[in-house]
Motif scaffolding. Structure first.
Motif, PDB file in Angstrom:
ATOM      1  N   HIS A  98       0.859  -1.133   0.064  1.00  0.00           N
ATOM      2  CA  HIS A  98      -0.142   0.039  -0.083  1.00  0.00           C
ATOM      3  C   HIS A  98       0.768   1.172  -0.080  1.00  0.00           C
ATOM      4  CE1 HIS A  98      -3.166   2.785   1.932  1.00  0.00           C
ATOM      5  NE2 HIS A  98      -3.365   2.766   0.651  1.00  0.00           N
ATOM      6  N   SER A  99       1.331   1.433  -1.193  1.00  0.00           N
ATOM      7  CA  SER A  99       2.309   2.482  -1.237  1.00  0.00           C
ATOM      8  C   SER A  99       2.334   3.037  -2.638  1.00  0.00           C
ATOM      9  CB  SER A  99       3.924   2.102  -0.822  1.00  0.00           C
ATOM     10  OG  SER A  99       4.839   2.990  -1.259  1.00  0.00           O
ATOM     11  N   GLN A 100       2.848   4.322  -3.016  1.00  0.00           N
ATOM     12  CA  GLN A 100       3.139   4.831  -4.403  1.00  0.00           C
ATOM     13  C   GLN A 100       4.131   3.766  -5.170  1.00  0.00           C
ATOM     14  OE1 GLN A 100       3.591   8.962  -4.535  1.00  0.00           O
ATOM     15  NE2 GLN A 100       1.461   9.318  -4.500  1.00  0.00           N
ATOM     16  N   VAL A 101       4.930   3.423  -4.184  1.00  0.00           N
ATOM     17  CA  VAL A 101       5.911   2.405  -4.757  1.00  0.00           C
ATOM     18  C   VAL A 101       5.373   1.084  -4.680  1.00  0.00           C
ATOM     19  CG1 VAL A 101       8.374   1.713  -4.646  1.00  0.00           C
ATOM     20  CG2 VAL A 101       7.898   4.113  -4.194  1.00  0.00           C
ATOM     21  N   LYS A 102       5.357   0.355  -5.485  1.00  0.00           N
ATOM     22  CA  LYS A 102       4.924  -0.944  -5.554  1.00  0.00           C
ATOM     23  C   LYS A 102       5.686  -1.907  -6.254  1.00  0.00           C
ATOM     24  CE  LYS A 102      -0.080   0.306  -5.740  1.00  0.00           C
ATOM     25  NZ  LYS A 102       0.042   1.613  -5.306  1.00  0.00           N
ATOM     26  N   TYR A 103       5.912  -3.288  -5.850  1.00  0.00           N
ATOM     27  CA  TYR A 103       6.441  -4.338  -6.429  1.00  0.00           C
ATOM     28  C   TYR A 103       5.686  -4.772  -7.592  1.00  0.00           C
ATOM     29  CZ  TYR A 103       9.281  -4.405  -2.213  1.00  0.00           C
ATOM     30  OH  TYR A 103      10.224  -4.151  -1.217  1.00  0.00           O
ATOM     31  N   THR A 104       6.390  -5.570  -8.213  1.00  0.00           N
ATOM     32  CA  THR A 104       5.846  -6.341  -9.708  1.00  0.00           C
ATOM     33  C   THR A 104       4.668  -6.870  -9.198  1.00  0.00           C
ATOM     34  OG1 THR A 104       8.211  -6.461 -10.658  1.00  0.00           O
ATOM     35  CG2 THR A 104       6.290  -7.847 -11.469  1.00  0.00           C
ATOM     36  N   TRP A 105       3.564  -6.766  -9.906  1.00  0.00           N
ATOM     37  CA  TRP A 105       2.246  -7.406  -9.702  1.00  0.00           C
ATOM     38  C   TRP A 105       2.408  -8.919 -10.032  1.00  0.00           C
ATOM     39  CZ3 TRP A 105      -1.417  -4.555  -7.606  1.00  0.00           C
ATOM     40  CH2 TRP A 105      -1.401  -3.190  -7.667  1.00  0.00           C
ATOM     41  N   GLY A 106       1.608  -9.743  -9.189  1.00  0.00           N
ATOM     42  CA  GLY A 106       1.358 -11.313  -9.443  1.00  0.00           C
ATOM     43  C   GLY A 106       0.474 -11.430 -10.514  1.00  0.00           C
ATOM     44  N   GLN A 107       0.169 -12.532 -10.676  1.00  0.00           N
ATOM     45  CA  GLN A 107      -0.959 -13.039 -11.698  1.00  0.00           C
ATOM     46  C   GLN A 107      -2.443 -12.754 -11.230  1.00  0.00           C
ATOM     47  OE1 GLN A 107       0.193 -15.166  -9.629  1.00  0.00           O
ATOM     48  NE2 GLN A 107      -1.772 -16.338  -8.805  1.00  0.00           N
ATOM     49  N   GLY A 108      -2.441 -12.471  -9.972  1.00  0.00           N
ATOM     50  CA  GLY A 108      -3.861 -12.186  -9.507  1.00  0.00           C
ATOM     51  C   GLY A 108      -4.740 -13.508  -9.481  1.00  0.00           C
ATOM     52  N   THR A 109      -5.974 -13.327  -8.846  1.00  0.00           N
ATOM     53  CA  THR A 109      -6.906 -14.482  -8.635  1.00  0.00           C
ATOM     54  C   THR A 109      -8.162 -14.016  -9.468  1.00  0.00           C
ATOM     55  OG1 THR A 109      -7.723 -16.103  -7.404  1.00  0.00           O
ATOM     56  CG2 THR A 109      -7.289 -14.070  -6.372  1.00  0.00           C
ATOM     57  N   GLN A 110      -8.842 -14.736 -10.203  1.00  0.00           N
ATOM     58  CA  GLN A 110     -10.204 -14.287 -10.638  1.00  0.00           C
ATOM     59  C   GLN A 110     -11.247 -14.514  -9.867  1.00  0.00           C
ATOM     60  OE1 GLN A 110     -10.956 -12.753 -13.761  1.00  0.00           O
ATOM     61  NE2 GLN A 110     -12.895 -12.612 -12.941  1.00  0.00           N
ATOM     62  N   VAL A 111     -12.122 -13.592  -9.405  1.00  0.00           N
ATOM     63  CA  VAL A 111     -13.413 -13.643  -8.829  1.00  0.00           C
ATOM     64  C   VAL A 111     -14.427 -13.372  -9.774  1.00  0.00           C
ATOM     65  CG1 VAL A 111     -14.846 -12.869  -6.833  1.00  0.00           C
ATOM     66  CG2 VAL A 111     -12.276 -13.067  -6.604  1.00  0.00           C
ATOM     67  N   THR A 112     -15.464 -14.226  -9.864  1.00  0.00           N
ATOM     68  CA  THR A 112     -16.593 -14.010 -10.616  1.00  0.00           C
ATOM     69  C   THR A 112     -17.860 -14.275  -9.799  1.00  0.00           C
ATOM     70  OG1 THR A 112     -15.194 -14.824 -12.479  1.00  0.00           O
ATOM     71  CG2 THR A 112     -17.840 -14.567 -12.835  1.00  0.00           C
ATOM     72  N   VAL A 113     -18.880 -13.424  -9.657  1.00  0.00           N
ATOM     73  CA  VAL A 113     -19.711 -13.501  -8.959  1.00  0.00           C
ATOM     74  C   VAL A 113     -21.097 -13.438  -9.912  1.00  0.00           C
ATOM     75  CG1 VAL A 113     -21.428 -12.476  -7.106  1.00  0.00           C
ATOM     76  CG2 VAL A 113     -18.802 -12.001  -7.142  1.00  0.00           C
ATOM     77  N   ALA A 114     -21.853 -14.522 -10.099  1.00  0.00           N
ATOM     78  CA  ALA A 114     -22.731 -14.853 -11.010  1.00  0.00           C
ATOM     79  C   ALA A 114     -23.606 -15.844 -10.680  1.00  0.00           C
ATOM     80  CB  ALA A 114     -22.274 -15.005 -12.453  1.00  0.00           C
TER      81      ALA A 114
END
Length: 115
Positions: A98-114
């Motif tokens: 939680h900063s203006q300086v961030k590390y490389t992003w991960g791949q993330g995880t998909q959340v689908t609400v349907a």
């Protein structure tokens, strides 16, 4: 530095999911951390943050009262408990500093609400 997000999936409206983010390669415990999300065609946005001490948290208005952020500094893992999920929560969820300086992003995880 690496972030590995997990716990996403397909869930019906009103359901719950618990996301995890395993961090490595940096001193996780000394940084404020956050969850972000990016919906299709939208910019990545801040969802929730937690201070390095874990004593203070913030939430974006759309998720207040439904999501809870927490951290385990021993396991170097960030969590997001998501309850009462809505279709508008559909997105790829990421963790990072939680900063203006961030590390490389991960791949993330998909959340689908349907339904």
């Amino acid at each position: 530095v690496q972030f590995v997000e997990s716990g996403g999936g397909l869930v019906q409206p009103g359901g719950s999911l618990r996301l995890s983010c395993a961090a490595s390669g940096f001193a996780f415990g000394v940084y404020d951390m956050a969850w972000y999300r990016q919906a299709p065609g939208q910019v990545r946005e801040l969802v929730s943050s937690i201070t390095r001490s874990g004593t203070s948290t913030t939430y974006a208005d759309p998720v207040k009262g439904r999501f809870t952020i927490s951290r385990d500094d021993v396991k170097k893992t960030l969590y997001l408990q998501m309850n009462s999920l809505k279709p508008e929560d559909t997105a790829v969820y990421y963790c990072n500093r939680h900063s203006q300086v961030k590390y490389t992003w991960g791949q993330g995880t998909q959340v689908t609400v349907a339904s």
